[in-house]
Motif scaffolding. Structure first.
Motif, PDB file in Angstrom:
ATOM      1  N   ILE A 222       0.852  -1.188   0.000  1.00  0.00           N
ATOM      2  CA  ILE A 222       0.000   0.000   0.000  1.00  0.00           C
ATOM      3  C   ILE A 222       0.884   1.232   0.000  1.00  0.00           C
ATOM      4  CG2 ILE A 222      -1.730   1.282   1.308  1.00  0.00           C
ATOM      5  CD1 ILE A 222      -2.647  -1.413   2.443  1.00  0.00           C
ATOM      6  N   ALA A 223       0.507   2.222  -0.804  1.00  0.00           N
ATOM      7  CA  ALA A 223       1.285   3.451  -0.872  1.00  0.00           C
ATOM      8  C   ALA A 223       1.337   4.125   0.489  1.00  0.00           C
ATOM      9  CB  ALA A 223       0.671   4.405  -1.896  1.00  0.00           C
ATOM     10  N   HIS A 224       2.436   4.826   0.743  1.00  0.00           N
ATOM     11  CA  HIS A 224       2.556   5.566   1.994  1.00  0.00           C
ATOM     12  C   HIS A 224       1.401   6.541   2.131  1.00  0.00           C
ATOM     13  CE1 HIS A 224       6.228   4.136   3.639  1.00  0.00           C
ATOM     14  NE2 HIS A 224       6.950   4.459   2.597  1.00  0.00           N
ATOM     15  N   PRO A 225       0.807   6.671   3.317  1.00  0.00           N
ATOM     16  CA  PRO A 225      -0.306   7.604   3.492  1.00  0.00           C
ATOM     17  C   PRO A 225       0.014   9.032   3.080  1.00  0.00           C
ATOM     18  CG  PRO A 225      -0.172   6.139   5.383  1.00  0.00           C
ATOM     19  CD  PRO A 225       1.036   5.864   4.525  1.00  0.00           C
ATOM     20  N   GLN A 226       1.271   9.461   3.211  1.00  0.00           N
ATOM     21  CA  GLN A 226       1.571  10.851   2.900  1.00  0.00           C
ATOM     22  C   GLN A 226       1.433  11.166   1.416  1.00  0.00           C
ATOM     23  OE1 GLN A 226       3.796   8.778   4.400  1.00  0.00           O
ATOM     24  NE2 GLN A 226       5.872   9.036   3.612  1.00  0.00           N
ATOM     25  N   VAL A 227       1.279  10.155   0.561  1.00  0.00           N
ATOM     26  CA  VAL A 227       1.111  10.449  -0.864  1.00  0.00           C
ATOM     27  C   VAL A 227      -0.366  10.577  -1.234  1.00  0.00           C
ATOM     28  CG1 VAL A 227       3.221   9.193  -1.415  1.00  0.00           C
ATOM     29  CG2 VAL A 227       1.039   8.040  -1.665  1.00  0.00           C
ATOM     30  N   LEU A 228      -1.263  10.592  -0.243  1.00  0.00           N
ATOM     31  CA  LEU A 228      -2.690  10.630  -0.526  1.00  0.00           C
ATOM     32  C   LEU A 228      -3.400  11.906  -0.052  1.00  0.00           C
ATOM     33  CD1 LEU A 228      -3.456   6.968   0.630  1.00  0.00           C
ATOM     34  CD2 LEU A 228      -3.121   7.740  -1.700  1.00  0.00           C
ATOM     35  N   TYR A 332      -6.175 -15.542  -2.299  1.00  0.00           N
ATOM     36  CA  TYR A 332      -4.881 -14.870  -2.213  1.00  0.00           C
ATOM     37  C   TYR A 332      -4.014 -15.546  -1.157  1.00  0.00           C
ATOM     38  CZ  TYR A 332      -7.309 -11.201  -4.786  1.00  0.00           C
ATOM     39  OH  TYR A 332      -8.023 -10.519  -5.734  1.00  0.00           O
ATOM     40  N   VAL A 333      -2.696 -15.489  -1.354  1.00  0.00           N
ATOM     41  CA  VAL A 333      -1.783 -16.080  -0.378  1.00  0.00           C
ATOM     42  C   VAL A 333      -1.059 -15.008   0.428  1.00  0.00           C
ATOM     43  CG1 VAL A 333      -1.430 -18.175  -1.724  1.00  0.00           C
ATOM     44  CG2 VAL A 333       0.100 -16.237  -2.064  1.00  0.00           C
ATOM     45  N   ASN A 334      -1.182 -13.739   0.011  1.00  0.00           N
ATOM     46  CA  ASN A 334      -0.523 -12.650   0.712  1.00  0.00           C
ATOM     47  C   ASN A 334      -1.558 -11.695   1.284  1.00  0.00           C
ATOM     48  OD1 ASN A 334       2.484 -12.890   0.214  1.00  0.00           O
ATOM     49  ND2 ASN A 334       1.738 -12.984  -1.889  1.00  0.00           N
ATOM     50  N   VAL A 335      -1.467 -11.433   2.573  1.00  0.00           N
ATOM     51  CA  VAL A 335      -2.381 -10.472   3.179  1.00  0.00           C
ATOM     52  C   VAL A 335      -2.179  -9.093   2.571  1.00  0.00           C
ATOM     53  CG1 VAL A 335      -0.830  -9.890   5.111  1.00  0.00           C
ATOM     54  CG2 VAL A 335      -3.302  -9.665   5.394  1.00  0.00           C
ATOM     55  N   GLU A 336      -0.939  -8.789   2.160  1.00  0.00           N
ATOM     56  CA  GLU A 336      -0.674  -7.483   1.546  1.00  0.00           C
ATOM     57  C   GLU A 336      -1.468  -7.329   0.253  1.00  0.00           C
ATOM     58  OE1 GLU A 336       1.505  -9.855   2.387  1.00  0.00           O
ATOM     59  OE2 GLU A 336       3.514  -9.045   2.680  1.00  0.00           O
ATOM     60  N   GLU A 337      -1.592  -8.410  -0.519  1.00  0.00           N
ATOM     61  CA  GLU A 337      -2.308  -8.324  -1.786  1.00  0.00           C
ATOM     62  C   GLU A 337      -3.785  -8.046  -1.565  1.00  0.00           C
ATOM     63  OE1 GLU A 337      -2.686 -10.696  -6.043  1.00  0.00           O
ATOM     64  OE2 GLU A 337      -1.785 -11.706  -4.312  1.00  0.00           O
ATOM     65  N   VAL A 338      -4.376  -8.665  -0.543  1.00  0.00           N
ATOM     66  CA  VAL A 338      -5.777  -8.404  -0.217  1.00  0.00           C
ATOM     67  C   VAL A 338      -5.974  -6.927   0.122  1.00  0.00           C
ATOM     68  CG1 VAL A 338      -7.660  -8.914   1.379  1.00  0.00           C
ATOM     69  CG2 VAL A 338      -6.149 -10.751   0.616  1.00  0.00           C
ATOM     70  N   MET A 339      -5.076  -6.385   0.940  1.00  0.00           N
ATOM     71  CA  MET A 339      -5.197  -4.986   1.352  1.00  0.00           C
ATOM     72  C   MET A 339      -5.029  -4.035   0.173  1.00  0.00           C
ATOM     73  SD  MET A 339      -3.125  -5.099   4.970  1.00  0.00           S
ATOM     74  CE  MET A 339      -3.738  -6.064   6.355  1.00  0.00           C
ATOM     75  N   LYS A 341      -5.714  -4.712  -2.959  1.00  0.00           N
ATOM     76  CA  LYS A 341      -6.922  -4.827  -3.772  1.00  0.00           C
ATOM     77  C   LYS A 341      -8.065  -4.005  -3.180  1.00  0.00           C
ATOM     78  CE  LYS A 341      -5.792  -7.851  -7.035  1.00  0.00           C
ATOM     79  NZ  LYS A 341      -5.868  -7.525  -8.477  1.00  0.00           N
ATOM     80  N   LEU A 342      -8.220  -4.054  -1.866  1.00  0.00           N
ATOM     81  CA  LEU A 342      -9.295  -3.309  -1.218  1.00  0.00           C
ATOM     82  C   LEU A 342      -9.092  -1.806  -1.351  1.00  0.00           C
ATOM     83  CD1 LEU A 342      -9.790  -5.497   1.975  1.00  0.00           C
ATOM     84  CD2 LEU A 342     -11.476  -5.106   0.182  1.00  0.00           C
ATOM     85  N   VAL A 343      -7.867  -1.349  -1.164  1.00  0.00           N
ATOM     86  CA  VAL A 343      -7.576   0.080  -1.307  1.00  0.00           C
ATOM     87  C   VAL A 343      -7.830   0.519  -2.743  1.00  0.00           C
ATOM     88  CG1 VAL A 343      -5.738   1.810  -1.275  1.00  0.00           C
ATOM     89  CG2 VAL A 343      -5.979   0.222   0.632  1.00  0.00           C
ATOM     90  N   GLU A 344      -7.435  -0.301  -3.708  1.00  0.00           N
ATOM     91  CA  GLU A 344      -7.674   0.034  -5.118  1.00  0.00           C
ATOM     92  C   GLU A 344      -9.165   0.091  -5.428  1.00  0.00           C
ATOM     93  OE1 GLU A 344      -3.586  -1.851  -7.091  1.00  0.00           O
ATOM     94  OE2 GLU A 344      -5.476  -2.944  -7.213  1.00  0.00           O
ATOM     95  N   LYS A 345      -9.934  -0.863  -4.873  1.00  0.00           N
ATOM     96  CA  LYS A 345     -11.377  -0.855  -5.083  1.00  0.00           C
ATOM     97  C   LYS A 345     -12.012   0.385  -4.467  1.00  0.00           C
ATOM     98  CE  LYS A 345     -12.974  -5.612  -5.684  1.00  0.00           C
ATOM     99  NZ  LYS A 345     -13.979  -5.276  -6.705  1.00  0.00           N
ATOM    100  N   ALA A 346     -11.557   0.737  -3.267  1.00  0.00           N
ATOM    101  CA  ALA A 346     -12.104   1.908  -2.590  1.00  0.00           C
ATOM    102  C   ALA A 346     -11.811   3.177  -3.381  1.00  0.00           C
ATOM    103  CB  ALA A 346     -11.531   2.010  -1.178  1.00  0.00           C
ATOM    104  N   GLU A 347     -10.608   3.253  -3.940  1.00  0.00           N
ATOM    105  CA  GLU A 347     -10.233   4.436  -4.715  1.00  0.00           C
ATOM    106  C   GLU A 347     -11.014   4.497  -6.020  1.00  0.00           C
ATOM    107  OE1 GLU A 347      -6.235   6.665  -6.404  1.00  0.00           O
ATOM    108  OE2 GLU A 347      -6.126   4.571  -5.804  1.00  0.00           O
ATOM    109  N   ALA A 348     -11.073   3.369  -6.733  1.00  0.00           N
ATOM    110  CA  ALA A 348     -11.739   3.355  -8.037  1.00  0.00           C
ATOM    111  C   ALA A 348     -13.236   3.610  -7.922  1.00  0.00           C
ATOM    112  CB  ALA A 348     -11.484   2.018  -8.735  1.00  0.00           C
ATOM    113  N   GLY A 349     -13.845   3.126  -6.836  1.00  0.00           N
ATOM    114  CA  GLY A 349     -15.293   3.252  -6.673  1.00  0.00           C
ATOM    115  C   GLY A 349     -15.744   4.430  -5.846  1.00  0.00           C
ATOM    116  N   SER A 350     -14.809   5.330  -5.464  1.00  0.00           N
ATOM    117  CA  SER A 350     -15.148   6.467  -4.587  1.00  0.00           C
ATOM    118  C   SER A 350     -15.923   5.991  -3.360  1.00  0.00           C
ATOM    119  CB  SER A 350     -15.949   7.529  -5.347  1.00  0.00           C
ATOM    120  OG  SER A 350     -15.189   8.082  -6.400  1.00  0.00           O
ATOM    121  N   ILE A 351     -15.413   4.925  -2.755  1.00  0.00           N
ATOM    122  CA  ILE A 351     -16.069   4.316  -1.598  1.00  0.00           C
ATOM    123  C   ILE A 351     -15.938   5.216  -0.377  1.00  0.00           C
ATOM    124  CG2 ILE A 351     -16.070   2.327  -0.045  1.00  0.00           C
ATOM    125  CD1 ILE A 351     -17.029   1.669  -2.890  1.00  0.00           C
TER     126      ILE A 351
END
Length: 465
Positions: A222-228, A332-339, A341-351
């Motif tokens: 996940i990107a560093h929070p300061q880039v958001l 998924y086998v990596n917890v990082e990948e799940v996270m 994916k969720l952040v990307e979905k939230a961003e793409a869908g204006s969640i």
């Protein structure tokens, strides 16, 4: 691209390097067979050509060109076409030929296409020209210096081995050292990348998961929070979000603080998932897009579950995808990948509203509690700074595991709601307690609740204001 850095073009790698590689540097890629060294090297050259107009050379001592063409084609990299265009040279040779000063092989190739990037596969084979470590060191130093004189940014691939003293000096001779690892976790092998050295620049330390996807290598981070920071203008940060649970907002400070994370915990049957669905349904009424991660149900079972509610609007919201469902957690086998994916979905869908049901499953994919805490911290912060208000459900589990998860999660959230139930004279009674909530005063103590066809309803404890 910044004038200071040369972008690798590999998804997520430049962020770990805080911008990319320094131009005209030597980069050591070290790892056991199968960790992805050759793929990383090929992509480095391919991306340089196709994205940054930087011609490149691939030198291999171990594979024939047709093998590299075949492997690269799996990711859509048409190396032969780039060769026809005069942007790439793939050379299968021997260390002796490369080192032969009378052949001028490398100089001619660099001049011919104006090469700026080079991959050498592998440094291990090159070192076998001599068995003397002193000679090996002089040989490697000489060839690294030669690459620099030619103005090349070079990736040198080297096999890791069980005898660290063999050619250990190579890490001192190069500018950047990157290790690729296999780590066994939860019955599966996961790939990780670790930068241990990069002269003249800062970089992120630690091991970070990566994967091969259809387009090549991708860092699962996940990107560093300061880039958001641009998300701060996206929502009204002063207006509280209603929970959607009758009576609950009265004991909260008017609702949930925008951009906050709230832990909802309790035993099975206490109403945690119901609370989460009512929260998302309230968002539907208010025009807020929602997202639910469910590890208990797939999408079909979730639809059947919500059919037990008397409100048809919940099914309508799911059907219209005003509430999105993420139900393939265990693929998924990596917890990082799940996270990610969720952040990307939230961003793409204006969640705006997110429910994690349940966070217990994250522990099943994480290597350790310490690693999980770090991932959750970045995950929660990223969602918060995107304007998402997140309910994190901690379900019933073995007491020891639940206590560990509570210790990990509680310091990371801005609110805590505890749900419980008790039997009195043969009748089930449900209870709600707010133990922490940022954004104003809340009504302390234990409040009564009921669960029916309309969901969860809370009744404020008398005498509490």
């Amino acid at each position: 691209m910044s004038n200071l850095y040369l972008n690798s073009g590999i998804a997520g790698l430049d962020e770990l390097l805080h911008g990319g590689f320094l131009p005209n540097s030597n980069i050591l890629i070290k790892g056991f067979p199968g960790t992805g060294k050759t793929t990383l090297g090929i992509e480095f050259v391919y991306q340089g050509i196709t994205r940054y107009n930087e011609p490149g050379i691939i030198i291999t001592f171990e594979q024939f060109p047709h093998q590299l063409y075949r492997d690269a084609a799996n990711y859509g990299w048409e190396l032969q076409e780039l060769e026809k265009q005069g942007l790439l040279r793939v050379v299968c040779t021997s260390p002796e030929v490369l080192l032969d000063r009378t052949s001028n092989l490398l100089d001619d190739l660099v001049r011919e296409i104006g090469a700026q990037r080079l991959v050498l596969d592998s440094l291990t084979q090159l070192g076998m020209v001599t068995g003397d470590q002193g000679d090996q060191r002089r040989l490697i130093y000489g060839i690294c210096s030669g690459f620099k004189r030619m103005g090349l940014t070079t990736m040198l691939l080297q096999e890791a081995n069980s005898a660290p003293e063999q050619m250990s000096f190579t890490e001192f001779l190069v500018d950047t050292v990157i290790h690729l690892h296999f780590i066994e976790s939860q019955g599966s092998r996961k790939r990780y990348i670790e930068i241990t050295k990069s002269r003249g620049q800062d970089f992120d330390t630690g091991k970070f998961a990566f994967k091969f996807d259809t387009n090549g290598i991708r860092m699962l981070r996940i990107a560093h929070p300061q880039v958001l920071p641009h998300y701060f203008s996206r929502f009204n940060w002063q207006q509280k979000l209603s929970s959607g649970v009758p009576g609950l907002d009265e004991i909260l400070p008017g609702g949930f603080l925008p951009g906050s994370t709230v832990l909802v915990e309790g035993d099975s049957g206490t109403g945690k998932s119901i609370l989460g669905m009512q929260y998302l349904l309230q968002g539907f009424y208010e025009g807020d897009k929602g997202l639910i991660l469910t590890t208990e149900y797939d999408a079909d079972l979730l639809h059947r579950y919500i059919s037990t509610f008397s409100s048809p609007d919940l099914a309508k919201a799911l059907l219209r995808k005003d509430i999105e469902v993420f139900d393939n957690f265990f693929s998924y086998v990596n917890v990082e990948e799940v996270m990610v994916k969720l952040v990307e979905k939230a961003e793409a869908g204006s969640i705006k509203r997110v429910v994690i049901d349940s966070v217990n499953s994250f522990a099943e994919l994480a290597e350790s509690n310490l690693v999980l805490k770090g991932h959750l911290r970045n995950f929660f912060r990223s969602l918060n700074l995107m304007g998402c208000t997140t309910l994190v459900i901690l379900g019933e589990d073995a007491e020891a595991l639940r206590s560990q998860l509570q210790g990990i999660i509680r310091p990371l959230v801005q609110g805590q709601i505890k749900l419980s139930s008790t039997l009195e004279k043969g009748k089930r009674k449900w209870l709600v307690e707010i133990t922490k909530m940022k954004g104003g005063e809340f009504a302390p103590g234990i409040h009564r609740a009921e669960i029916g066809n309309h969901g969860l309803q809370v009744f404020r404890r008398l005498g509490r204001k």
